[in-house]
Design a protein around this motif. Structure first.
Motif, mmCIF file in Angstrom:
data_model
loop_
_atom_site.group_PDB
_atom_site.id
_atom_site.type_symbol
_atom_site.label_atom_id
_atom_site.label_comp_id
_atom_site.label_asym_id
_atom_site.label_seq_id
_atom_site.Cartn_x
_atom_site.Cartn_y
_atom_site.Cartn_z
ATOM 1 N N TRP A 163 0.818 -1.210 0.000
ATOM 2 C CA TRP A 163 0.000 0.000 0.000
ATOM 3 C C TRP A 163 0.854 1.264 0.000
ATOM 4 O O TRP A 163 0.751 2.095 -0.893
ATOM 5 N N ILE A 164 1.717 1.409 1.022
ATOM 6 C CA ILE A 164 2.492 2.650 1.163
ATOM 7 C C ILE A 164 3.995 2.434 1.275
ATOM 8 O O ILE A 164 4.754 3.390 1.258
ATOM 9 N N GLY A 165 4.411 1.177 1.404
ATOM 10 C CA GLY A 165 5.836 0.855 1.491
ATOM 11 C C GLY A 165 6.342 0.820 2.920
ATOM 12 O O GLY A 165 6.012 1.670 3.735
ATOM 13 N N LEU A 166 7.117 -0.205 3.203
ATOM 14 C CA LEU A 166 7.793 -0.357 4.494
ATOM 15 C C LEU A 166 9.240 -0.738 4.221
ATOM 16 O O LEU A 166 9.527 -1.451 3.260
ATOM 17 N N ARG A 167 10.117 -0.300 5.058
ATOM 18 C CA ARG A 167 11.511 -0.705 4.982
ATOM 19 C C ARG A 167 11.726 -1.896 5.874
ATOM 20 O O ARG A 167 11.128 -2.000 6.936
ATOM 21 N N GLU A 168 12.587 -2.775 5.432
ATOM 22 C CA GLU A 168 12.950 -3.908 6.291
ATOM 23 C C GLU A 168 13.810 -3.401 7.437
ATOM 24 O O GLU A 168 14.868 -2.825 7.215
ATOM 25 N N ILE A 169 13.333 -3.567 8.662
ATOM 26 C CA ILE A 169 14.146 -3.257 9.826
ATOM 27 C C ILE A 169 14.024 -4.420 10.783
ATOM 28 O O ILE A 169 13.093 -5.228 10.698
ATOM 29 N N ASN A 170 14.956 -4.540 11.679
ATOM 30 C CA ASN A 170 14.981 -5.668 12.605
ATOM 31 C C ASN A 170 13.976 -5.424 13.724
ATOM 32 O O ASN A 170 14.242 -4.728 14.681
ATOM 33 N N ILE A 171 12.811 -6.018 13.554
ATOM 34 C CA ILE A 171 11.739 -5.866 14.532
ATOM 35 C C ILE A 171 10.951 -7.175 14.549
ATOM 36 O O ILE A 171 10.903 -7.882 13.554
ATOM 37 N N ASP A 172 10.360 -7.512 15.659
ATOM 38 C CA ASP A 172 9.565 -8.732 15.771
ATOM 39 C C ASP A 172 8.556 -8.785 14.627
ATOM 40 O O ASP A 172 7.879 -7.815 14.343
ATOM 41 N N SER A 173 8.455 -9.929 13.963
ATOM 42 C CA SER A 173 7.595 -10.037 12.788
ATOM 43 C C SER A 173 6.106 -10.008 13.116
ATOM 44 O O SER A 173 5.306 -9.693 12.262
ATOM 45 N N ASP A 174 5.715 -10.333 14.336
ATOM 46 C CA ASP A 174 4.295 -10.316 14.694
ATOM 47 C C ASP A 174 3.968 -9.005 15.380
ATOM 48 O O ASP A 174 4.202 -8.833 16.562
ATOM 49 N N LEU A 175 3.430 -8.077 14.604
ATOM 50 C CA LEU A 175 3.130 -6.756 15.148
ATOM 51 C C LEU A 175 1.644 -6.545 15.365
ATOM 52 O O LEU A 175 1.199 -5.422 15.546
ATOM 53 N N GLU A 176 0.864 -7.625 15.349
ATOM 54 C CA GLU A 176 -0.575 -7.442 15.519
ATOM 55 C C GLU A 176 -1.127 -8.152 16.746
ATOM 56 O O GLU A 176 -2.004 -7.640 17.413
ATOM 57 N N SER A 177 -0.618 -9.324 17.080
ATOM 58 C CA SER A 177 -1.153 -10.077 18.210
ATOM 59 C C SER A 177 -0.789 -9.405 19.522
ATOM 60 O O SER A 177 0.311 -8.894 19.684
ATOM 61 N N CYS A 178 -1.728 -9.420 20.443
ATOM 62 C CA CYS A 178 -1.506 -8.837 21.760
ATOM 63 C C CYS A 178 -0.656 -9.794 22.586
ATOM 64 O O CYS A 178 -0.948 -10.977 22.680
#
Length: 142
Positions: free
Chosen positions: A113-128
């Motif tokens: 949609w808008i573009g994201l850069r690959e950065i070192n962050i946990d891949s699951d950014l939605e689950s609580c």
């Protein structure tokens, strides 16, 4: 890059990480409080697009966890009514860029949609994620 209106629950750890990812990709993030926003049914509905009703919900909301609401058995109209009454039911974040809107933080969809850069962050950014009594991390799926 894009100006992203980011409707969040203030203090949510995942929402904070999601905003950092958007900012690292060069986007301007305007954080808005999802819980105090003066929602109207039509405006809220626009964020859900073609997603099935059960995917509109925040599965860690108390009313879902305690069985008061079954996201698989609720109508679109009733879902919107309940979400206006109880904004904790709304899946987070809600994102808006220009006239386009979406719900949740699917990294692939957002990258397309808008573009994201690959950065070192946990891949699951939605689950609580919450700490259990024994100190382990519990993961609640949407």
């Amino acid at each position: 890059m894009a100006t992203v209106y980011f409707y969040e629950k203030p203090g949510c750890i995942n929402n904070t990480r999601q905003k950092k990812l958007l900012t690292a990709a060069g986007h301007q993030v305007i954080a808005c409080n999802l819980l105090t926003e003066p929602w109207l049914k039509e405006r809220l509905r626009a964020f859900f697009g073609n997603e099935p009703v059960h995917q509109w919900f925040n599965y860690s909301a108390p009313a879902i966890k305690n069985g008061q609401i079954d996201p698989l058995a609720i109508s679109e109209e009733m879902a919107l009514t309940r979400m206006l009454e109880e904004p904790l039911l709304i899946r987070r974040p809600l994102l808006q860029v220009g006239d386009e809107r979406m719900v949740g933080f699917d990294q692939q969809k957002i990258d397309s949609w808008i573009g994201l850069r690959e950065i070192n962050i946990d891949s699951d950014l939605e689950s609580c994620r919450r700490k259990a009594v024994d100190g382990s991390t519990a993961k609640l799926q949407p």
